[in-house]
Motif scaffolding. Structure first.
Motif, PDB file in Angstrom:
ATOM      1  N   LEU A 176       0.881  -1.209  -0.035  1.00  0.00           N
ATOM      2  CA  LEU A 176      -0.009  -0.085   0.070  1.00  0.00           C
ATOM      3  C   LEU A 176       0.905   1.307   0.035  1.00  0.00           C
ATOM      4  O   LEU A 176       1.834   1.519   0.714  1.00  0.00           O
ATOM      5  N   ARG A 177       0.459   2.442  -0.784  1.00  0.00           N
ATOM      6  CA  ARG A 177       1.123   3.489  -0.682  1.00  0.00           C
ATOM      7  C   ARG A 177       0.371   4.493  -1.012  1.00  0.00           C
ATOM      8  O   ARG A 177      -0.681   4.451  -1.705  1.00  0.00           O
ATOM      9  N   CYS A 178       0.488   5.696  -0.304  1.00  0.00           N
ATOM     10  CA  CYS A 178      -0.079   6.898  -0.492  1.00  0.00           C
ATOM     11  C   CYS A 178       1.088   8.026  -0.544  1.00  0.00           C
ATOM     12  O   CYS A 178       1.366   8.587   0.700  1.00  0.00           O
ATOM     13  N   ALA A 179       1.338   8.398  -1.536  1.00  0.00           N
ATOM     14  CA  ALA A 179       2.583   9.353  -1.877  1.00  0.00           C
ATOM     15  C   ALA A 179       2.155  10.693  -2.629  1.00  0.00           C
ATOM     16  O   ALA A 179       3.130  11.133  -3.063  1.00  0.00           O
ATOM     17  N   ALA A 180       0.911  10.797  -2.827  1.00  0.00           N
ATOM     18  CA  ALA A 180       0.635  11.884  -3.870  1.00  0.00           C
ATOM     19  C   ALA A 180       1.036  13.406  -3.014  1.00  0.00           C
ATOM     20  O   ALA A 180       1.064  13.260  -1.630  1.00  0.00           O
ATOM     21  N   ASN A 181       0.641  14.602  -3.755  1.00  0.00           N
ATOM     22  CA  ASN A 181       1.134  15.677  -3.155  1.00  0.00           C
ATOM     23  C   ASN A 181      -0.210  16.255  -2.642  1.00  0.00           C
ATOM     24  O   ASN A 181      -0.692  17.343  -3.177  1.00  0.00           O
ATOM     25  N   ILE A 182      -0.653  15.574  -1.647  1.00  0.00           N
ATOM     26  CA  ILE A 182      -1.836  15.760  -1.071  1.00  0.00           C
ATOM     27  C   ILE A 182      -2.039  17.362  -0.468  1.00  0.00           C
ATOM     28  O   ILE A 182      -2.618  18.097  -0.536  1.00  0.00           O
ATOM     29  N   VAL A 183      -0.897  17.569   0.335  1.00  0.00           N
ATOM     30  CA  VAL A 183      -0.579  18.782   1.119  1.00  0.00           C
ATOM     31  C   VAL A 183      -0.672  19.966   0.055  1.00  0.00           C
ATOM     32  O   VAL A 183      -1.268  20.896   0.243  1.00  0.00           O
ATOM     33  N   GLY A 184       0.207  19.842  -1.087  1.00  0.00           N
ATOM     34  CA  GLY A 184       0.236  20.724  -1.984  1.00  0.00           C
ATOM     35  C   GLY A 184      -1.128  21.009  -2.846  1.00  0.00           C
ATOM     36  O   GLY A 184      -1.154  22.260  -3.293  1.00  0.00           O
ATOM     37  N   GLU A 185      -1.772  20.022  -2.900  1.00  0.00           N
ATOM     38  CA  GLU A 185      -3.082  20.054  -3.879  1.00  0.00           C
ATOM     39  C   GLU A 185      -4.170  20.383  -2.894  1.00  0.00           C
ATOM     40  O   GLU A 185      -5.388  20.302  -3.548  1.00  0.00           O
ATOM     41  N   CYS A 186      -4.288  20.407  -1.615  1.00  0.00           N
ATOM     42  CA  CYS A 186      -5.410  20.448  -0.822  1.00  0.00           C
ATOM     43  C   CYS A 186      -6.366  21.536  -1.071  1.00  0.00           C
ATOM     44  O   CYS A 186      -5.776  22.504  -1.166  1.00  0.00           O
ATOM     45  N   PRO A 187      -7.856  20.955  -1.162  1.00  0.00           N
ATOM     46  CA  PRO A 187      -8.665  21.941  -1.280  1.00  0.00           C
ATOM     47  C   PRO A 187      -8.576  22.898  -0.087  1.00  0.00           C
ATOM     48  O   PRO A 187      -8.366  22.778   0.942  1.00  0.00           O
ATOM     49  N   ALA A 188      -8.966  24.218  -0.444  1.00  0.00           N
ATOM     50  CA  ALA A 188      -8.926  25.562   0.364  1.00  0.00           C
ATOM     51  C   ALA A 188      -9.596  25.152   1.663  1.00  0.00           C
ATOM     52  O   ALA A 188      -8.991  25.461   2.930  1.00  0.00           O
ATOM     53  N   GLU A 189     -10.647  24.632   1.681  1.00  0.00           N
ATOM     54  CA  GLU A 189     -11.519  24.559   3.133  1.00  0.00           C
ATOM     55  C   GLU A 189     -10.878  23.340   3.882  1.00  0.00           C
ATOM     56  O   GLU A 189     -11.261  23.295   5.100  1.00  0.00           O
ATOM     57  N   LEU A 190      -9.995  22.528   3.447  1.00  0.00           N
ATOM     58  CA  LEU A 190      -9.340  21.496   4.193  1.00  0.00           C
ATOM     59  C   LEU A 190      -7.725  21.892   4.713  1.00  0.00           C
ATOM     60  O   LEU A 190      -7.264  21.114   5.279  1.00  0.00           O
ATOM     61  N   GLN A 191      -7.153  22.936   4.139  1.00  0.00           N
ATOM     62  CA  GLN A 191      -5.805  23.412   4.400  1.00  0.00           C
ATOM     63  C   GLN A 191      -5.632  23.645   5.925  1.00  0.00           C
ATOM     64  O   GLN A 191      -6.650  24.282   6.420  1.00  0.00           O
ATOM     65  N   THR A 192      -4.451  23.072   6.402  1.00  0.00           N
ATOM     66  CA  THR A 192      -4.144  23.598   7.544  1.00  0.00           C
ATOM     67  C   THR A 192      -2.618  23.411   7.719  1.00  0.00           C
ATOM     68  O   THR A 192      -2.112  22.967   6.989  1.00  0.00           O
ATOM     69  N   PRO A 193      -1.840  24.117   8.568  1.00  0.00           N
ATOM     70  CA  PRO A 193      -0.612  24.221   8.527  1.00  0.00           C
ATOM     71  C   PRO A 193       0.202  22.686   8.669  1.00  0.00           C
ATOM     72  O   PRO A 193      -0.001  21.956   9.400  1.00  0.00           O
ATOM     73  N   GLY A 194       1.010  22.444   7.587  1.00  0.00           N
ATOM     74  CA  GLY A 194       1.901  21.157   7.502  1.00  0.00           C
ATOM     75  C   GLY A 194       0.731  19.955   7.080  1.00  0.00           C
ATOM     76  O   GLY A 194       1.389  18.926   7.072  1.00  0.00           O
ATOM     77  N   GLY A 195      -0.526  20.171   6.890  1.00  0.00           N
ATOM     78  CA  GLY A 195      -1.316  18.911   6.511  1.00  0.00           C
ATOM     79  C   GLY A 195      -2.605  19.403   5.594  1.00  0.00           C
ATOM     80  O   GLY A 195      -2.369  20.613   5.157  1.00  0.00           O
ATOM     81  N   CYS A 196      -3.357  18.395   5.219  1.00  0.00           N
ATOM     82  CA  CYS A 196      -4.630  18.391   4.823  1.00  0.00           C
ATOM     83  C   CYS A 196      -5.561  17.914   5.549  1.00  0.00           C
ATOM     84  O   CYS A 196      -5.523  16.571   5.633  1.00  0.00           O
ATOM     85  N   ASN A 197      -6.628  18.396   6.204  1.00  0.00           N
ATOM     86  CA  ASN A 197      -7.636  17.788   6.955  1.00  0.00           C
ATOM     87  C   ASN A 197      -8.600  16.888   6.079  1.00  0.00           C
ATOM     88  O   ASN A 197      -8.832  17.586   5.019  1.00  0.00           O
ATOM     89  N   ASN A 198      -9.131  15.872   6.622  1.00  0.00           N
ATOM     90  CA  ASN A 198     -10.151  15.382   6.032  1.00  0.00           C
ATOM     91  C   ASN A 198     -11.353  16.045   6.381  1.00  0.00           C
ATOM     92  O   ASN A 198     -11.360  16.816   7.271  1.00  0.00           O
ATOM     93  N   PRO A 199     -12.333  15.791   5.582  1.00  0.00           N
ATOM     94  CA  PRO A 199     -13.795  16.718   5.657  1.00  0.00           C
ATOM     95  C   PRO A 199     -14.409  16.359   6.957  1.00  0.00           C
ATOM     96  O   PRO A 199     -15.185  17.274   7.634  1.00  0.00           O
ATOM     97  N   CYS A 200     -14.356  15.338   7.805  1.00  0.00           N
ATOM     98  CA  CYS A 200     -14.964  14.903   9.007  1.00  0.00           C
ATOM     99  C   CYS A 200     -14.152  15.934   9.964  1.00  0.00           C
ATOM    100  O   CYS A 200     -15.128  16.578  10.812  1.00  0.00           O
ATOM    101  N   THR A 201     -12.933  15.919  10.156  1.00  0.00           N
ATOM    102  CA  THR A 201     -12.345  16.914  10.962  1.00  0.00           C
ATOM    103  C   THR A 201     -13.034  18.463  10.775  1.00  0.00           C
ATOM    104  O   THR A 201     -12.975  18.981  11.746  1.00  0.00           O
ATOM    105  N   VAL A 202     -13.159  18.884   9.606  1.00  0.00           N
ATOM    106  CA  VAL A 202     -13.444  20.199   9.357  1.00  0.00           C
ATOM    107  C   VAL A 202     -15.266  20.308   9.603  1.00  0.00           C
ATOM    108  O   VAL A 202     -15.396  21.376  10.271  1.00  0.00           O
ATOM    109  N   TYR A 203     -15.976  19.618   9.035  1.00  0.00           N
ATOM    110  CA  TYR A 203     -17.386  19.675   9.176  1.00  0.00           C
ATOM    111  C   TYR A 203     -18.159  19.085  10.118  1.00  0.00           C
ATOM    112  O   TYR A 203     -19.140  19.310  10.757  1.00  0.00           O
TER     113      TYR A 203
END
Length: 180
Positions: free
Chosen positions: A97-124
């Motif tokens: 298994l691998r998850c190595a995409a540029n998720i932090v760099g491409e993170c939707p604005a509403e999920l952005q957080t310093p150093g990472g990308c929140n999942n929608p559950c964390t936000v909403y």
């Protein structure tokens, strides 16, 4: 424990262990007593984790020696994403298994957080994203599909079992690599 590039750490986990998680923490600072904080994956301000890490954190999850002599393994973005990860068997032939995409760099604005990308559950914090009303009460959303499109084998929402939960024979050894 701090791991620098190229370093490794061996963890022995007992057969029968369930609901286990391993994740990387980033940008941490701790004092001599082990108190401090991390930008992502923080453990209530403690160097020695005594619970689950704070989102966002990319998770390697596993349950060992379960029914039918199988280990259940997955990578999860249900708590968001902070660092790329590879979770692979080393002593059996089963799925790596691998998850190595540029998720932090491409993170939707509403999920952005310093150093990472929140999942929608964390936000909403709604059933639509968190599946809190029980099995079959939610499905993929455009925001969970953001994660799934980039890491097809990783959990993107809590009820994403059919495309995200994998098995290996019980007794398999694994390597978890951060930033592969």
């Amino acid at each position: 424990m701090r791991l620098d590039p190229g370093q490794s750490w061996t963890i022995n986990v007992n057969p029968g262990t369930t609901q286990a998680r391993i994740w990387g923490r980033t940008n941490c600072n701790f004092d001599a007593n082990g108190n401090g904080q991390c930008q992502t994956g923080d453990c209530n301000g403690l160097l020695q984790c005594q619970g689950y890490g704070k989102a966002p954190n990319t998770l390697a999850e596993f349950a060992l020696n379960q029914p039918n002599n199988l280990d259940f393994v997955d990578i999860s973005n249900v708590d968001g994403f902070n660092i790329p990860m590879d979770f692979s068997p080393t002593t059996a032939v089963c799925k790596s298994l691998r998850c190595a995409a540029n998720i932090v760099g491409e993170c939707p604005a509403e999920l952005q957080t310093p150093g990472g990308c929140n999942n929608p559950c964390t936000v909403y914090k709604t059933n639509q994203y968190c599946c809190t009303d029980g099995p079959g009460t939610c499905g993929p959303t455009p925001l969970s599909k953001f994660f799934k499109d980039r890491c097809p084998d990783a959990y993107s929402y809590p009820q994403d079992d059919p495309t995200s939960l994998f098995t290996c024979p019980a007794g398999t050894n694994y390597a978890i690599t951060f930033c592969p």
